[in-house]
Scaffold this motif. Structure first.
Motif, PDB file in Angstrom:
ATOM      1  N   LEU A 183       0.859  -1.182   0.000  1.00 31.24           N
ATOM      2  CA  LEU A 183       0.000   0.000   0.000  1.00 31.24           C
ATOM      3  C   LEU A 183       0.891   1.227   0.000  1.00 31.24           C
ATOM      4  N   LEU A 184       0.723   2.087  -0.990  1.00 32.23           N
ATOM      5  CA  LEU A 184       1.452   3.344  -1.049  1.00 32.23           C
ATOM      6  C   LEU A 184       0.483   4.468  -0.708  1.00 32.23           C
ATOM      7  N   ALA A 185       0.665   5.049   0.472  1.00 33.03           N
ATOM      8  CA  ALA A 185      -0.175   6.164   0.904  1.00 33.03           C
ATOM      9  C   ALA A 185       0.385   7.442   0.285  1.00 33.03           C
ATOM     10  N   TYR A 186      -0.433   8.099  -0.540  1.00 31.59           N
ATOM     11  CA  TYR A 186       0.075   9.211  -1.346  1.00 31.59           C
ATOM     12  C   TYR A 186      -0.787  10.454  -1.157  1.00 31.59           C
ATOM     13  N   ALA A 195       8.601   8.664  -1.737  1.00 27.57           N
ATOM     14  CA  ALA A 195       8.153   7.278  -1.604  1.00 27.57           C
ATOM     15  C   ALA A 195       7.689   6.726  -2.951  1.00 27.57           C
ATOM     16  N   LEU A 196       6.990   7.551  -3.712  1.00 24.99           N
ATOM     17  CA  LEU A 196       6.518   7.142  -5.032  1.00 24.99           C
ATOM     18  C   LEU A 196       7.683   6.793  -5.951  1.00 24.99           C
ATOM     19  N   LEU A 232       3.856   4.950 -11.812  1.00 29.58           N
ATOM     20  CA  LEU A 232       4.060   3.569 -11.378  1.00 29.58           C
ATOM     21  C   LEU A 232       3.846   2.582 -12.527  1.00 29.58           C
ATOM     22  N   GLU A 233       2.819   2.810 -13.309  1.00 27.55           N
ATOM     23  CA  GLU A 233       2.543   1.911 -14.440  1.00 27.55           C
ATOM     24  C   GLU A 233       3.637   2.002 -15.500  1.00 27.55           C
ATOM     25  N   ALA A 234       4.190   3.210 -15.684  1.00 25.88           N
ATOM     26  CA  ALA A 234       5.292   3.363 -16.635  1.00 25.88           C
ATOM     27  C   ALA A 234       6.516   2.572 -16.195  1.00 25.88           C
ATOM     28  N   ALA A 235       6.627   2.338 -14.888  1.00 25.66           N
ATOM     29  CA  ALA A 235       7.737   1.551 -14.353  1.00 25.66           C
ATOM     30  C   ALA A 235       7.435   0.058 -14.387  1.00 25.66           C
TER      31      ALA A 235
END
Length: 298
Positions: A183-186, A195-196, A232-235
Motif C-alpha cells: 500500500l502506497l499512501a500518497y 516514496a513514489l 508507477l505503471e510506466a515503471a
C-alpha cells in the motif's frame, strides 16, 4: 565512534555499495528484522550490515558514583567499581557478538552471502547518523529489547531515528511474510513523492501488486492519483488506485485489513514539529495502529 567488531576482511561499507543496515538487539523482533533485511537484500542485490549498538547509558561512569563514597575507602572501592564496569562492558560486547553471529547465520540461511557485522558504542540515533551515507535501507523493530514482550507502544528512540535519517526505514512489527501486496499512501507531499519514486525505481517492488491510496477531498484525489498511477505503471507495476474518506489513519488501517496488505509505504512526519506536537503525528499514529510493517521516507 568507530566500529569495534568487523567479521569480514573486506568492509562492505567503507568505500562499498550502500547496505541494508539491520539493527540487532535481542528483542522479540530480531528474527523478523533479519528476515525482512534478507528479503530486501535478495530483491535489490544490496549487501547486509548487521549492527549491534551498545548504548553509552547502559554502562554507568565510575565518576558518577565516586561522590557517595567515603574518603577512607574511596580509592579501593573505585578500583573495584572500575573492574566491575570493565567486566560488564566486556559481557555486553560478548553478548552482542553472539547475537550478531546468530543473526548472520539466519540471514545466510536466506541465501544472502554478503553479510557484515559490527558493534558500536553510542546512542542508536548517533550511530545511525554516522552510518547514514552508507545506508540503502534501514531495518529495525518497532520496539527494542528494553520493552521485553510488550505488544504496544513504540521504541523509546524510534521517532528520533526516523526524524534523524533521510533514508528509507523499514519498521518491523510482525513475523516475516513475503510481501505480495503493498500500500502506497500518497498525498502529493515531498515525502510522498520520494516514496513514489522509490517504489517506481526499486527492484524490491517488481512483480508486487501496488495499491495506491489517497485520503482526502475528491477534487484533489483525481489528479494526484492519475499522475502517480501513470508513473508507477510506466515503471511496469500493477496499480490499483483508490480514494478513501474519513480520518487518515483509520482509513489506511481499515484498507490494509480489507485488502490483505503486507507492507505499507508512506512519507514520514511533517517538517513542522510544532504542528506534529499539537495535532498528533500521522506517522506515529500509523506506527501505533498498523498491524503490518511500515516503510517510511522523509
Amino acid at each position: 565512534m568507530s566500529d569495534t567488531d568487523n567479521n569480514n576482511k573486506v568492509s562492505l561499507v567503507n568505500g562499498g555499495e550502500p547496505v541494508v543496515l539491520t539493527c540487532v538487539d535481542g528483542s522479540r523482533y530480531t528474527g523478523a528484522v533479519c528476515d525482512y533485511a534478507a528479503w530486501v537484500a535478495g530483491r535489490t542485490g544490496a549487501p547486509v550490515k548487521l549492527l549491534h549498538n551498545i548504548e553509552r547509558s547502559n554502562v554507568p561512569a565510575v565518576a558518577d558514583l565516586s561522590g557517595s563514597i567515603g574518603f577512607g575507602s574511596q580509592e579501593e572501592l573505585l578500583e573495584e567499581l572500575t573492574a566491575l564496569e570493565q567486566q560488564r562492558s566486556q559481557l555486553l560486547v560478548q553478548q552482542g557478538k553472539l547475537m550478531l553471529q546468530a543473526a548472520r547465520e539466519r540471514v545466510a540461511q536466506s541465501g544472502i552471502s554478503l553479510v557484515e557485522t559490527c558493534q558500536r558504542h553510542d546512542s542508536l540515533p548517533e550511530s545511525l547518523v554516522a552510518l547514514e551515507d552508507h545506508i540503502r535501507v534501514l531495518v529495525l523493530g518497532i520496539r527494542g529489547e528494553e520493552h521485553g514482550e510488550d505488544k504496544q507502544g513504540l521504541g523509546s528512540q524510534l521517532e528520533t531515528v526516523v526524524r534523524s535519517l533521510h533514508k528509507p526505514i523499514l519498521v518491523v512489527n510482525q513475523e516475516f511474510t513475503p510481501p505480495q501486496r503493498i500500500l502506497l499512501a500518497y498525498d502529493g507531499s515531498e515525502a510522498a513523492r520520494k516514496a513514489l519514486r522509490m517504489v517506481a525505481e526499486s527492484p524490491a517492488f517488481r512483480d508486487i501488486a501496488c495499491h495506491l491510496v489517497f485520503v482526502g477531498e475528491p477534487e484533489k484525489a483525481e489528479a494526484l492519483l492519475a499522475e502517480a498511477s501513470g508513473e508507477l505503471e510506466a515503471a511496469g507495476l500493477s496499480v490499483t488506485a483508490n480514494r478513501l474518506s474519513g480520518k487518515t489513519v483509520e482509513a489506511l488501517v481499515e484498507y490494509q485489513r480489507e485488502h490483505n496488505i503486507d507492507l505499507t509505504v508512506m512519507g514520514a512526519f511533517s517538517h513542522n514539529r510544532l504542528r506534529d506536537l499539537l495535532m498528533g503525528s500521522i506517522t506515529a499514529k500509523m506506527l501505533l495502529n498498523t498491524e503490518k510493517p511500515l516503510l517510511l521516507l522523509r
